[in-house]
Design an enzyme around this catalytic site. Structure first.
Site: not given
Ligand code: NHR
Ligand code: GAR
Length: 219
Positions: A112, A114, A141, A150
């Site tokens: 991923n 982040h 990252s 994360d």
């Molecule tokens: N899944 C796991 N198990 N571990 C990680 O480190 C993950 C993951 C899925 C996505 C990306 C992420 C980020 O970089 C990612 C990392 C979604 C949420 C979230 O809370 C948090 C972090 C990230 C992606 N999602 C809500 C949910 O209920 C929905 C939010 C929405 O739909 O807008 O899944 O930040």
């Molecule tokens: C990026 O900044 C990425 O790091 C972040 O969302 C943006 C996506 O942009 N990811 C998260 O915050 C995951 N929860 P993009 O769709 O243009 O690549």
């Protein structure tokens, strides 16, 4: 002769897909050691799907709302990723948390990007929180995905300065430029077989260390 085949990549998106675009552009270069075999979105009108189509890459929409549980959604993702023959999964602005069953099955094969210097600012709204905290260096990252949000082993990080007068948008743009540099770099290193997981720590074979210390502000 003796060359490893390109690593086959599935990219999961939810939105605009600028990081997907950076990966598509990198994979278009003949010497790049990865090939994107499918792009999957949980959102039907994500702009990233258009980017994939334009690049001639297969797309699929898997709407999380069509499934009764997170496990059922993740099982559909798993099926689609395997059907495409992918060996590596790149989350690129993918917004659905993955279940422990999925992250365990794909351990060491999901990464991923982040938008923060982890372990600072896990979760959402990282740029707003970085500005509120007053950090002078921020960044992004690339990490392996584990069950904990994360929290997985870090592969590559980039630092950018927080500038006087920055708002969320200007800071996000500076970080995004760095994201577009390090996400393809991380995929390249994995494709070259140079990334090794050792517990919580990632080793990268044959990489040079960054040359300089970044200090901000300079006075
Ligand atoms: N899944 C796991 N198990 N571990 C990680 O480190 C993950 C993951 C899925 C996505 C990306 C992420 C980020 O970089 C990612 C990392 C979604 C949420 C979230 O809370 C948090 C972090 C990230 C992606 N999602 C809500 C949910 O209920 C929905 C939010 C929405 O739909 O807008 O899944 O930040
Ligand atoms: C990026 O900044 C990425 O790091 C972040 O969302 C943006 C996506 O942009 N990811 C998260 O915050 C995951 N929860 P993009 O769709 O243009 O690549």
């Amino acid at each position: 002769m003796g060359e490893r085949p390109d690593v086959k990549v599935a990219v999961l998106i939810s939105g605009r897909g600028s990081n997907l675009q950076a990966l598509l552009d990198a994979c278009a270069k003949p010497e790049f050691p990865a090939e994107i075999v499918c792009v999957i979105s949980n959102i039907a009108d994500a702009y990233g799907l258009e980017r994939a189509r334009r690049a001639g890459v297969a797309t699929q929409v898997i709407d999380h709302k069509a499934f009764p549980t997170r496990e059922a959604f993740d099982a559909a993702l798993d099926t689609a990723i395997r059907a495409a023959g992918a060996e590596l999964v790149c989350l690129a602005g993918f917004m659905r948390l993955l279940t422990p069953g999925f992250t365990k099955a794909w351990h060491g094969r999901v990464i991923n990007i982040h938008p923060a210097l982890l372990p600072s600012f896990k979760g959402l709204h990282t740029h707003r929180r970085a500005l509120e905290a007053g950090v002078k260096l921020h960044g992004c990252s690339v990490h392996f995905v584990t069950a904990d949000l994360d929290d997985g082993p870090l592969i590559v990080q980039a630092a950018v300065p927080v500038l006087d007068g920055d708002d969320e948008d200007s800071l996000a743009q500076r970080v995004l430029t760095a994201e577009h540099r390090i996400y393809p770099l991380a995929v390249k290193l994995i494709g070259e077989g140079r990334v090794h997981l050792d517990g919580r720590v990632v080793r990268v074979d044959g990489a040079a260390d960054a040359g300089a210390t970044l200090v901000n502000p300079i006075a």
